[in-house]
Design a protein around this motif. Structure first.
Motif, PDB file in Angstrom:
ATOM      1  N   GLU A 258      46.758 -30.466 -26.139  1.00 41.39           N
ATOM      2  CA  GLU A 258      45.956 -29.394 -26.723  1.00 41.39           C
ATOM      3  C   GLU A 258      45.842 -28.222 -25.777  1.00 41.39           C
ATOM      4  O   GLU A 258      46.066 -27.071 -26.123  1.00 41.39           O
ATOM      5  N   MET A 259      45.514 -28.572 -24.523  1.00 41.70           N
ATOM      6  CA  MET A 259      45.279 -27.523 -23.543  1.00 41.70           C
ATOM      7  C   MET A 259      46.538 -26.774 -23.211  1.00 41.70           C
ATOM      8  O   MET A 259      46.544 -25.552 -23.068  1.00 41.70           O
ATOM      9  N   LEU A 260      47.629 -27.508 -23.061  1.00 44.90           N
ATOM     10  CA  LEU A 260      48.880 -26.840 -22.711  1.00 44.90           C
ATOM     11  C   LEU A 260      49.345 -25.978 -23.876  1.00 44.90           C
ATOM     12  O   LEU A 260      49.956 -24.927 -23.699  1.00 44.90           O
ATOM     13  N   ARG A 261      49.030 -26.424 -25.088  1.00 47.10           N
ATOM     14  CA  ARG A 261      49.437 -25.667 -26.265  1.00 47.10           C
ATOM     15  C   ARG A 261      48.627 -24.367 -26.376  1.00 47.10           C
ATOM     16  O   ARG A 261      49.118 -23.366 -26.856  1.00 47.10           O
ATOM     17  N   ASP A 262      47.377 -24.443 -25.915  1.00 49.00           N
ATOM     18  CA  ASP A 262      46.531 -23.254 -25.987  1.00 49.00           C
ATOM     19  C   ASP A 262      47.076 -22.098 -25.158  1.00 49.00           C
ATOM     20  O   ASP A 262      46.601 -20.974 -25.260  1.00 49.00           O
ATOM     21  N   GLY A 263      48.028 -22.423 -24.310  1.00 46.04           N
ATOM     22  CA  GLY A 263      48.735 -21.353 -23.634  1.00 46.04           C
ATOM     23  C   GLY A 263      48.117 -20.904 -22.331  1.00 46.04           C
ATOM     24  O   GLY A 263      48.238 -19.752 -21.932  1.00 46.04           O
ATOM     25  N   LYS A 264      47.464 -21.807 -21.663  1.00 43.33           N
ATOM     26  CA  LYS A 264      46.949 -21.411 -20.348  1.00 43.33           C
ATOM     27  C   LYS A 264      47.921 -21.868 -19.269  1.00 43.33           C
ATOM     28  O   LYS A 264      47.548 -22.442 -18.253  1.00 43.33           O
ATOM     29  N   LYS A 265      49.172 -21.658 -19.547  1.00 45.24           N
ATOM     30  CA  LYS A 265      50.174 -22.154 -18.597  1.00 45.24           C
ATOM     31  C   LYS A 265      50.209 -21.263 -17.362  1.00 45.24           C
ATOM     32  O   LYS A 265      49.740 -20.139 -17.348  1.00 45.24           O
ATOM     33  N   GLY A 266      50.858 -21.809 -16.336  1.00 44.77           N
ATOM     34  CA  GLY A 266      51.122 -20.999 -15.146  1.00 44.77           C
ATOM     35  C   GLY A 266      49.924 -20.798 -14.248  1.00 44.77           C
ATOM     36  O   GLY A 266      49.929 -19.923 -13.401  1.00 44.77           O
ATOM     37  N   GLN A 267      48.894 -21.594 -14.436  1.00 48.31           N
ATOM     38  CA  GLN A 267      47.753 -21.426 -13.520  1.00 48.31           C
ATOM     39  C   GLN A 267      47.996 -22.144 -12.199  1.00 48.31           C
ATOM     40  O   GLN A 267      47.948 -21.528 -11.145  1.00 48.31           O
ATOM     41  N   VAL A 268      48.245 -23.445 -12.274  1.00 50.04           N
ATOM     42  CA  VAL A 268      48.648 -24.163 -11.070  1.00 50.04           C
ATOM     43  C   VAL A 268      49.970 -24.824 -11.404  1.00 50.04           C
ATOM     44  O   VAL A 268      50.045 -26.014 -11.643  1.00 50.04           O
ATOM     45  N   ALA A 269      51.010 -24.027 -11.413  1.00 48.55           N
ATOM     46  CA  ALA A 269      52.256 -24.540 -11.931  1.00 48.55           C
ATOM     47  C   ALA A 269      53.010 -25.388 -10.907  1.00 48.55           C
ATOM     48  O   ALA A 269      53.777 -26.260 -11.267  1.00 48.55           O
ATOM     49  N   THR A 270      52.793 -25.114  -9.655  1.00 47.86           N
ATOM     50  CA  THR A 270      53.552 -25.854  -8.649  1.00 47.86           C
ATOM     51  C   THR A 270      52.632 -26.797  -7.886  1.00 47.86           C
ATOM     52  O   THR A 270      51.424 -26.630  -7.870  1.00 47.86           O
ATOM     53  N   SER A 271      53.256 -27.768  -7.258  1.00 49.67           N
ATOM     54  CA  SER A 271      52.446 -28.664  -6.441  1.00 49.67           C
ATOM     55  C   SER A 271      52.084 -27.963  -5.138  1.00 49.67           C
ATOM     56  O   SER A 271      52.825 -27.139  -4.626  1.00 49.67           O
ATOM     57  N   ASP A 272      50.941 -28.304  -4.636  1.00 44.26           N
ATOM     58  CA  ASP A 272      50.412 -27.624  -3.471  1.00 44.26           C
ATOM     59  C   ASP A 272      50.579 -28.530  -2.242  1.00 44.26           C
ATOM     60  O   ASP A 272      49.936 -29.571  -2.144  1.00 44.26           O
ATOM     61  N   PRO A 273      51.463 -28.169  -1.330  1.00 47.14           N
ATOM     62  CA  PRO A 273      51.730 -29.080  -0.217  1.00 47.14           C
ATOM     63  C   PRO A 273      50.558 -29.217   0.767  1.00 47.14           C
ATOM     64  O   PRO A 273      50.470 -30.209   1.478  1.00 47.14           O
ATOM     65  N   VAL A 274      49.669 -28.224   0.784  1.00 48.11           N
ATOM     66  CA  VAL A 274      48.591 -28.283   1.772  1.00 48.11           C
ATOM     67  C   VAL A 274      47.553 -29.324   1.370  1.00 48.11           C
ATOM     68  O   VAL A 274      47.233 -30.249   2.116  1.00 48.11           O
ATOM     69  N   THR A 275      47.051 -29.183   0.145  1.00 49.03           N
ATOM     70  CA  THR A 275      46.039 -30.139  -0.292  1.00 49.03           C
ATOM     71  C   THR A 275      46.657 -31.399  -0.879  1.00 49.03           C
ATOM     72  O   THR A 275      45.968 -32.385  -1.089  1.00 49.03           O
ATOM     73  N   GLY A 276      47.973 -31.348  -1.137  1.00 51.17           N
ATOM     74  CA  GLY A 276      48.631 -32.531  -1.666  1.00 51.17           C
ATOM     75  C   GLY A 276      48.408 -32.733  -3.147  1.00 51.17           C
ATOM     76  O   GLY A 276      48.622 -33.820  -3.662  1.00 51.17           O
ATOM     77  N   ASP A 277      47.983 -31.674  -3.858  1.00 50.39           N
ATOM     78  CA  ASP A 277      47.797 -31.819  -5.306  1.00 50.39           C
ATOM     79  C   ASP A 277      49.146 -31.848  -5.998  1.00 50.39           C
ATOM     80  O   ASP A 277      50.081 -31.146  -5.597  1.00 50.39           O
ATOM     81  N   LEU A 278      49.235 -32.651  -7.031  1.00 50.33           N
ATOM     82  CA  LEU A 278      50.480 -32.724  -7.769  1.00 50.33           C
ATOM     83  C   LEU A 278      50.473 -31.662  -8.859  1.00 50.33           C
ATOM     84  O   LEU A 278      49.429 -31.267  -9.366  1.00 50.33           O
ATOM     85  N   ALA A 279      51.678 -31.226  -9.213  1.00 45.02           N
ATOM     86  CA  ALA A 279      51.782 -30.241 -10.274  1.00 45.02           C
ATOM     87  C   ALA A 279      51.454 -30.896 -11.606  1.00 45.02           C
ATOM     88  O   ALA A 279      51.707 -32.083 -11.774  1.00 45.02           O
ATOM     89  N   PRO A 280      50.867 -30.132 -12.524  1.00 45.97           N
ATOM     90  CA  PRO A 280      50.633 -30.731 -13.839  1.00 45.97           C
ATOM     91  C   PRO A 280      51.956 -31.079 -14.497  1.00 45.97           C
ATOM     92  O   PRO A 280      52.958 -30.402 -14.269  1.00 45.97           O
ATOM     93  N   PRO A 281      51.971 -32.108 -15.304  1.00 46.41           N
ATOM     94  CA  PRO A 281      53.225 -32.550 -15.901  1.00 46.41           C
ATOM     95  C   PRO A 281      53.720 -31.566 -16.953  1.00 46.41           C
ATOM     96  O   PRO A 281      52.940 -30.773 -17.497  1.00 46.41           O
ATOM     97  N   SER A 282      55.001 -31.633 -17.248  1.00 46.03           N
ATOM     98  CA  SER A 282      55.553 -30.725 -18.254  1.00 46.03           C
ATOM     99  C   SER A 282      55.135 -31.182 -19.648  1.00 46.03           C
ATOM    100  O   SER A 282      54.787 -32.351 -19.850  1.00 46.03           O
ATOM    101  N   VAL A 283      55.187 -30.240 -20.576  1.00 50.06           N
ATOM    102  CA  VAL A 283      54.743 -30.542 -21.943  1.00 50.06           C
ATOM    103  C   VAL A 283      55.585 -31.666 -22.542  1.00 50.06           C
ATOM    104  O   VAL A 283      55.068 -32.562 -23.218  1.00 50.06           O
ATOM    105  N   ALA A 284      56.857 -31.626 -22.250  1.00 51.61           N
ATOM    106  CA  ALA A 284      57.747 -32.627 -22.836  1.00 51.61           C
ATOM    107  C   ALA A 284      57.362 -34.028 -22.374  1.00 51.61           C
ATOM    108  O   ALA A 284      57.303 -34.974 -23.181  1.00 51.61           O
ATOM    109  N   THR A 285      57.069 -34.152 -21.073  1.00 51.27           N
ATOM    110  CA  THR A 285      56.689 -35.466 -20.542  1.00 51.27           C
ATOM    111  C   THR A 285      55.417 -35.966 -21.197  1.00 51.27           C
ATOM    112  O   THR A 285      55.323 -37.132 -21.604  1.00 51.27           O
ATOM    113  N   VAL A 286      54.443 -35.057 -21.292  1.00 52.16           N
ATOM    114  CA  VAL A 286      53.164 -35.452 -21.875  1.00 52.16           C
ATOM    115  C   VAL A 286      53.359 -35.911 -23.311  1.00 52.16           C
ATOM    116  O   VAL A 286      52.788 -36.911 -23.753  1.00 52.16           O
TER     117      VAL A 286
END
Lengths: 329, 261
Positions: A252-280
């Motif tokens: 739902e959220m990805l469809r709402d079009g709020k893409k590109g907010q945290v698109a990449t994984s962040d090596p400093v804090t170690g956060d993972l990138a959100p999964p792609s729509v297809a995977t979900v």
């Protein structure tokens, strides 16, 4: 000895079936031979690990089903064997008094007894746990939390206590602390799939309250926890249920079009990138398919699929039905 | 076929009833006695003091953290790492608290818990040594110098020392067994009999006990400097290269179920 006695009665069904066999068990223990006088009784070695485990489980089951007299017989047998000052026995005695207490004052007295025991010897963890549980059951979660924090400061590798503390934090609405406690449980038992799923659940709860990019992040973390849980145990209903919930929400959220907010994984804090729509999407399909299969086979009671609890099956069925209705509309 | 001529010794059958049998019976009975004595003398393990336990468990938690760090996210891991490093620096996790940091290694002899452990060991050794030397003396005094039985199979001369202790004849065939040797054989070979009588977890055999004692190691080496161990653990945590088990789990899962959907 029936193996049924060797599992603790954690749900009403087993408790009922165990306590139904209480009389046969107890009378089987009282044979002619076991009543020999002291020096002769030494020759008949009836001791075994299973015997006392059975006694304890039977005791718990009898308390659950309200058969206090038989429970007392079990407790007495345990007490004569292990002595009154044994840690475990102290906790069991407290449990019995708690179960037979009729009003608040009697519960207060049990609490006082716990306090006395703990004042004498602060290392008795079983009694401390009972005290925390009692505090929780009389509706004082804050005090129970304080008690458990003391316990965990002294023994930080106790997974059981961490799990209970996380439940308590959840009860008072402190989600962040609950997550911390569950992570601690996972450090002790890294392959506990139910704990992974539980962490996923708590993360999902906290994600609902958040907004924007933060929410996507927490939701995908929660989704991944469910994934891990299923990876460890591929028939786990709660895992699929959570996966289904989180993926639908994420879609739902990805469809709402709020893409590109945290698109990449962040090596400093170690956060993972959100999964792609297809995977979900694929995961959502997988969860739906598996949930459907489990519900179908579980309700039919097929062989190998009959261990699921009825309530969980119903909830899963409701989840699937609610989604199909949405599509129909 | 010209084999070696078999030695024939005529033994009094009374040797069997008055030496072989008594030695065997006495050995079995002492084994049983030893078992019950050591059960009686056993001290119940003392409870660890709360602070000592706390110290141990915090150490264990740090080790768990190193082993299972993949289960939590990097942020969560760092948070715990920093907390642990801080506490170690303050010294609050130590048994003796922050003030005891500089005290260094305690003397094991002054520690009552250590003394208890050594007492237990002394008792165990006494239970083993006393009957052993008594029976050895008894056999030496009454039965030394008898040849009491003949083994039904031939042996090489190397066994002579083992089987004919206390009999000073060089030419005697190795198959003849002396009473003192019979004592040694029963001393080391009765374990299965004890297992049968007393159950497998008995304390009757001294061979098993000696092995156990060697594994336990020296009780004196017990007290280490916990502060250094904690500091080492902080360093170990520092060098952990973090990876996250949730990284790519969804792809792994999909790959796993790819065939079934």
């Amino acid at each position: 000895m029936a193996p049924i006695f060797l599992t603790p009665p954690t749900d009403p069904h087993t408790a009922l079936s165990i306590s139904a066999q209480a009389n046969t068990f107890l009378s089987a223990q009282k044979t002619l031979w076991s009543s020999l006088p002291y020096p002769l009784s030494l020759f008949l070695n009836t001791e075994s690990q299973e015997k006392w485990t059975s006694y304890e489980n039977l005791f718990l089951a009898l308390l659950r089903t309200g058969d206090h007299d038989s429970a007392y017989t079990c407790l007495e047998a345990l007490t004569t064997r292990f002595g009154k000052t044994n840690d475990h026995i102290l906790a069991l005695q407290g449990l019995y008094q708690e179960a037979t207490a009729k009003n608040k004052e009697e519960l207060e007295e049990v609490m006082k007894a716990y306090d006395e025991v703990l004042q004498e010897d602060r290392t008795i963890f079983s009694v401390r746990k009972r005290r925390a549980a009692l505090l929780r059951s009389v509706g004082k979660p804050e005090e129970a939390i304080a008690d458990l924090t003391v316990l965990l400061d002294a023994s930080p590798t106790d997974g059981e206590a961490w799990a209970e503390l996380s439940d308590l934090y959840l009860e008072v609405g402190a989600l962040e602390q609950a997550v911390y406690c569950l992570e601690e449980v996972l450090l002790v038992t890294p392959h506990a799939w139910n704990m992974h799923a539980r962490l996923g659940e708590v993360l999902y709860m906290s994600a609902i309250k958040m907004e924007g990019g933060e929410q996507t992040k927490t939701l995908s973390e929660s989704m991944r926890r469910f994934c891990r849980s299923i990876e460890l145990c591929d028939g786990y209903l709660r895992g699929y249920y959570g996966l289904r919930l989180t993926t639908s929400k994420l879609l739902e959220m990805l469809r709402d079009g709020k893409k590109g907010q945290v698109a990449t994984s962040d090596p400093v804090t170690g956060d993972l990138a959100p999964p792609s729509v297809a995977t979900v999407k694929k995961l959502n399909q997988l969860a739906t398919a598996k949930l459907g299969e489990i519900v179908r086979r579980g309700t039919a009671g097929e062989k190998g699929w009959d261990g699921y609890s009825e309530a969980e099956l119903k909830a899963a069925k409701a989840l699937i039905d609610s989604d199909t209705q949405k599509i129909e509309r | 076929m010209a084999g070696p001529i078999e030695q024939q010794i005529h033994r009094d059958p009374a040797l069997f009833y008055w030496i072989l049998l008594p030695i065997t019976v006495v050995m079995i009975l002492t084994g049983i006695l030893r078992h019950y004595l050591s059960t009686l003398l056993q001290t119940t393990p003392k409870k660890q003091a709360l602070l000592k336990m706390r110290e141990q468990r915090h150490l264990m938690r740090a080790r768990n953290m190193i082993i299972n760090h993949a289960q939590i996210s990097k942020a969560a891991f760092n948070k715990r790492k920093e907390w642990f490093a801080d506490k170690v620096k303050e010294g609050t996790l130590l048994e003796s608290g922050p003030d005891g940091k500089a005290k260094g290694k305690p003397n094991p002899l002054s520690d009552p818990a250590m003394m208890d452990g050594m007492m237990g060991m002394m008792k165990g050794q006494m239970v083993m040594m006393v009957p052993q030397s008594l029976i050895m003396g008894w056999i030496n005094a009454f039965f030394s110098g008898y040849v009491i039985m003949k083994l039904p199979f031939p042996l090489t001369p190397q066994f002579k020392q083992m089987l004919q202790a206390g009999v000073g004849t060089r030419d005697l065939d190795v198959r003849w067994v002396s009473s003192l040797s019979w004592y040694f054989l029963t001393l080391f070979g009765l374990q299965p009999v004890y297992n049968f009588i007393l159950g497998s977890n008995n304390a009757a055999s001294q061979v098993a006990q000696q092995m156990q004692m060697q594994q336990q190691g020296n009780p004196m080496a017990g007290a280490e400097d916990m502060e250094k161990i904690f500091a080492a653990e902080v360093e170990n945590l520092e060098v952990v290269e973090h990876w996250y088990v949730l990284d790519g789990v969804e792809d792994r899962l999909l790959a796993k179920f790819a065939s079934s959907i």
